[in-house]
Motif scaffolding. Structure first.
Motif: not given
Length: 275
Positions: A56-60, A67-69, A124-129, A132-138
């Protein structure tokens, strides 16, 4: 680093690759023309990819916490169809930006090392295909791996649900009776009980040694995972543990007819030798 605790010790792990060699790291870095984060390489030297226990990764975002799994982490290989070398294929397949290295994902979403503006120390980024959004995780992989956690509440709830209509505790006599039979479910519950309680380790090892002779491969898998936990969690802490007995069980797993069990035995052997 506490990376050893991130891995889920499953016998059947489609993401775990052969132990990482320095030459493989150099090959992959030359392929991508980047410097991989040392923290990522160090994690993979303990296990070269696989399922995560801290998944699990905390995500705001949008002022909401969720949380992102992230259930697995990809490893390193010199083969194009393994580990992060698959990045180029999936980037083209899913229309992702170039100069990313995909370290986890399933097509609908990806976790990536972002090398679009750097050649080392990538964020490290997260992309929700789908949206079509990307978010910086760390800002770094080290920060990312340290923020991963295991949802103990969900884990406890899962165990409660599993045990709701089944036997949750065993005496040694009841355990021996379960282990001598062929009821996969009963054996599984007994293994779970003796793995997670302060049981007599040498007695438990003797039971595992018998279970490896079972014809049902699922029973052997569960026994092998129980052995992993003994070596990882008890050996070195419990001074009464018979190291010769541990080696005997490992050797039986090494001679098993299943390739998956053989490979897992080698993994336990490396862990045992390193303790």
């Amino acid at each position: 680093m506490m990376s050893k605790k991130i891995w889920d010790p499953s016998v059947l792990d489609e993401y775990e690759l052969d132990p990482l060699e320095n030459d493989t790291v150099k090959f992959v870095e030359n392929h991508f023309q980047v410097k991989l984060p040392p923290s990522y390489v160090n994690v993979l030297k303990e296990q070269n990819g696989g399922y995560l226990s801290r998944n699990k990764y905390p995500f705001k975002h949008d002022n909401e916490d969720e949380d992102i799994e992230i259930d697995h982490l990809l490893g390193l290989s010199i083969k194009n169809n393994e580990g992060i070398l698959q990045s180029e294929y999936f980037i083209n397949e899913w229309g992702l930006p170039q100069h990313l290295i995909l370290i986890s994902g399933d097509g609908h979403s990806w976790v990536c090392l972002d090398y679009r503006s750097v050649n080392e120390n990538p964020p490290v980024i997260f992309i929700d295909v789908e949206v079509e959004k990307e978010h910086r995780l760390a800002d770094s992989f080290a920060e990312f791996i340290n923020n991963l956690y295991q949802d103990e509440t969900s884990k406890a709830s899962f165990i409660d649900d599993v045990f709701e209509d089944d036997q949750t505790e065993f005496t040694y006599k009841e355990g021996e009776k379960a282990f001598s039979g062929n009821n996969v479910r009963k054996i599984g519950f007994a293994l779970l009980h003796f793995t997670n309680t302060d049981s007599d380790t040498n007695w438990f090892l003797k039971q595992l040694k018998k279970l490896i002779n079972k014809k049902n491969e699922f029973i052997v898998h569960d026994a092998a995972e129980a052995l992993y936990h003994i070596v990882n969690d008890r050996y070195g802490k419990d001074k009464d543990v018979d190291s010769n007995l541990i080696q005997e069980v490992i050797d039986k797993l090494k001679s098993h007819s299943s390739a998956a069990v053989n490979n897992y035995a080698k993994k336990i052997q490396r862990l045992f030798d390193g303790e």
